[in-house]
Motif scaffolding. Structure first.
Motif, short mmCIF file in Angstrom:
data_model
loop_
_atom_site.label_atom_id
_atom_site.label_comp_id
_atom_site.label_asym_id
_atom_site.label_seq_id
_atom_site.Cartn_x
_atom_site.Cartn_y
_atom_site.Cartn_z
N GLU A 63 56.32 40.46 20.65
CA GLU A 63 55.69 41.76 20.91
C GLU A 63 56.25 42.38 22.19
O GLU A 63 56.52 43.57 22.23
N MET A 64 56.41 41.55 23.18
CA MET A 64 56.95 42.04 24.45
C MET A 64 58.40 42.48 24.26
O MET A 64 58.85 43.43 24.85
N GLY A 65 59.10 41.72 23.40
CA GLY A 65 60.48 42.03 23.10
C GLY A 65 61.35 41.96 24.33
O GLY A 65 60.94 41.45 25.37
N ALA A 66 62.54 42.47 24.19
CA ALA A 66 63.41 42.54 25.36
C ALA A 66 62.93 43.73 26.18
O ALA A 66 62.84 44.83 25.68
N SER A 67 62.60 43.46 27.41
CA SER A 67 62.08 44.52 28.26
C SER A 67 63.15 45.57 28.49
O SER A 67 64.32 45.27 28.69
N ASN A 68 62.73 46.82 28.44
CA ASN A 68 63.67 47.90 28.72
C ASN A 68 63.88 48.10 30.21
O ASN A 68 64.85 48.69 30.64
N GLU A 69 62.92 47.60 30.96
CA GLU A 69 63.01 47.73 32.42
C GLU A 69 64.14 46.84 32.92
O GLU A 69 64.20 45.66 32.58
N PRO A 70 65.05 47.38 33.73
CA PRO A 70 66.09 46.52 34.28
C PRO A 70 65.48 45.50 35.25
O PRO A 70 64.52 45.80 35.95
N ASP A 71 66.03 44.32 35.21
CA ASP A 71 65.55 43.26 36.10
C ASP A 71 66.46 43.24 37.33
O ASP A 71 67.54 42.65 37.32
N TYR A 72 66.03 43.94 38.37
CA TYR A 72 66.84 44.05 39.57
C TYR A 72 66.79 42.78 40.39
O TYR A 72 65.75 42.13 40.48
N ALA A 73 67.92 42.45 40.97
CA ALA A 73 67.92 41.33 41.93
C ALA A 73 67.20 41.81 43.17
O ALA A 73 67.53 42.85 43.72
N SER A 74 66.17 41.09 43.56
CA SER A 74 65.43 41.53 44.75
C SER A 74 65.62 40.51 45.86
O SER A 74 65.98 39.37 45.62
N ALA A 75 65.38 40.98 47.08
CA ALA A 75 65.46 40.12 48.26
C ALA A 75 66.78 39.34 48.32
O ALA A 75 66.81 38.14 48.46
N THR A 76 67.88 40.11 48.21
CA THR A 76 69.20 39.49 48.37
C THR A 76 69.31 38.91 49.77
O THR A 76 69.85 37.83 49.98
N PHE A 77 68.80 39.69 50.73
CA PHE A 77 68.69 39.20 52.10
C PHE A 77 67.26 39.45 52.55
O PHE A 77 66.52 40.21 51.92
#
Lengths: 188, 307
Positions: free
Chosen positions: B32-46
């Motif tokens: 139901e959730m499927g592949a999320s359309n929201e991009p999964d951003y890399a957070s807290a690189t630093f």
């Protein structure tokens, strides 16, 4: 011959897994809220996720919730970052979910308007750890629309969510979770 | 035949118990959730917007004010007379603010040559997974600094604009894993006035930097700027820092051969040498203040949780 038996078996199994659609209700906008503020808050620590997925089968009483941990919104951006980075490790464990059953399904009449108190038991998975959980909830039927809500508490230690000493007085060990879902009939 | 019979029994059995199993519920919800359309951003690189002296690809979140204090002592090799540098102090104080999701601005004042500085930093590309797979993030940094130290030859005709410095920088970063991130920073520093006629106005350099987490809340950062057309008597800056994060603060303990904390100065004016003991200790402190509650505006939330 061998093959056809196998196919048949697989086919029947597959069909039976597709539960009758008429009994299935779902939503993709379930609201999950949590509050981890201590008794005397220095800062209020709460967050909301409005993108929870939930399924409810009115026939079997199966009920489930699933969400993306990264979709929790905090008042403070840094708190949100720390929540994902340090506490929930949401890259490693992107989802949280609950799957269970309404124990007293017979108490609910889904065709009649009213408010029904229910007991739900099942498995709650947070931070990659699964624990058996029970919660009291309310199912409301109004003009044929079904909605559900519940409020319960979890202990951080049960889900191996690290709470270092330096923040021990800033974060409550017991976290209060509230969920609310307005269901629609699942078409398909 | 025997085998398929077993399979048949197995599958039928599975089918009998399968329907009611919560595991199927999990599977159905996943579908139901499927592949999320929201991009999964890399957070807290630093951990913060600076690695040591230089910038990282991190930006202050929208509506958040970051009050920063950078503090540098004197060089370690000034000996016991200066208490190994601790007698001397130089600082930069700055307010930095996230305007929106992709743009931040900042303004600061440094003790070093009595310099005022301002900058803008913008996200061009964000590292992400999901709908699009982008392995790196790219930010642009544009900075300007004005030295307000009195002119050394006041009898000459001096122009105010002679004290202007400009920096253009691309910050190309990648979060390789939860604990390791790396960045490359092609940089151009323009100096309006140079000492000698043979000196170049534009200095090109490439910075490299990385961080390695030691624990969830601490990490070690290393940063090096290589100058392609390095002016004479100038040393490339090398810096090491330890980040310690405590809630709303990030504390960075820094060791560097550069006295300054702004781009044009630490890249093109560093004279200290690590091998000679010109090591400057110091720290950066960051404290953030949320000025706007992001949940109150621009989100899909119909209502914030009642308090």
């Amino acid at each position: 011959m061998k093959k056809s038996i196998l196919f048949f078996a697989a086919f029947t199994a597959f069909v039976s897994l597709n539960v009758n659609a008429q009994d299935q209700y779902f939503t993709k906008t379930a609201k999950i809220n949590f509050d981890a503020s201590p008794a005397e808050p220095i800062e209020v620590i709460d967050a909301v996720n409005n993108e929870g997925t939930s399924l409810l089968n009115v026939k079997t009483g199966d009920i489930g919730f699933m969400l993306l941990v990264k979709s929790f919104r905090f008042e403070r951006a840094l708190m949100e970052e720390h929540f994902n980075e340090n506490y929930m490790e949401s890259t490693k464990f992107p989802k949280g979910d609950f799957s269970g059953k309404i124990d007293n399904l017979s108490a609910v009449n889904f065709t009649k308007d009213g408010t029904y108190k229910v007991k739900v038991s099942g498995k709650l998975t947070i931070h990659g750890i699964t624990q058996p959980t029970t919660a009291d909830g309310v199912i409301t039927v109004k003009n044929g629309k079904i909605s559900a809500s519940s409020s319960f508490s979890i202990k951080l230690a049960d889900y191996k969510i690290d709470r270092p000493k330096v923040v021990a007085n800033k974060i409550n060990e017991t976290v209060k979770i509230t969920v609310a879902a307005n269901y629609e009939l699942k078409k398909k | 035949m025997k085998q398929s019979l077993i399979t048949l029994i197995y599958i039928t059995f599975f089918h009998l118990i399968g329907v009611a199993q919560p595991d199927d519920l999990t599977k159905m919800m996943e579908e139901e959730m499927g592949a999320s359309n929201e991009p999964d951003y890399a957070s807290a690189t630093f951990k913060t917007t600076r690695l040591v002296n230089g910038h990282t690809n991190e930006q202050v979140a929208p509506g958040v004010l970051d009050f920063r204090i950078g503090h540098r002592f004197g060089a370690f090799n000034t000996g016991i007379y200066n208490f190994f540098g601790l007698d001397q102090a130089s600082m930069r104080m700055a307010f930095e603010y996230g305007i929106n999701d992709w743009l931040m601005i900042g303004a600061g004042r440094s003790t070093y040559q009595k310099t005022y500085d301002g900058f803008v930093k913008a996200k061009i590309i964000r590292q992400q997974k999901g709908k699009r797979n982008i392995p790196i993030s790219i930010n642009y940094l544009g900075a300007m600094a004005v030295k307000t130290l009195k002119f050394s030859n006041p009898e000459n005709t001096n122009f105010y604009t002679s004290n202007f410095f400009y920096t253009h920088q691309l910050i190309i970063a990648r979060k390789f894993s939860e604990s390791f991130s790396f960045q490359v920073l092609p940089t151009l520093v323009h100096r309006n006035l140079v000492e000698k006629i043979t000196d170049e106005h534009d200095i090109y350099s490439i910075g490299v930097g990385g961080r390695m987490k030691l624990s969830k809340r601490t990490c070690v950062n290393v940063e090096y700027f290589y100058q392609i057309n390095k002016p004479r008597d100038v040393i490339n800056s090398l810096a090491i820092a330890f980040d310690i994060e405590t809630g709303g603060h990030v504390f960075q303990l820094a060791f560097t051969n550069a006295a300054a904390m702004i781009e044009h100065a630490f890249i093109t004016q560093t004279t200290g040498r690590w091998d000679k003991g010109d090591i400057i200790g110091g720290f950066n402190l960051s404290r953030v203040f949320t000025l706007k509650d992001p949940r109150k505006k621009g989100t899909k939330n119909e209502d914030a949780p009642s308090k």
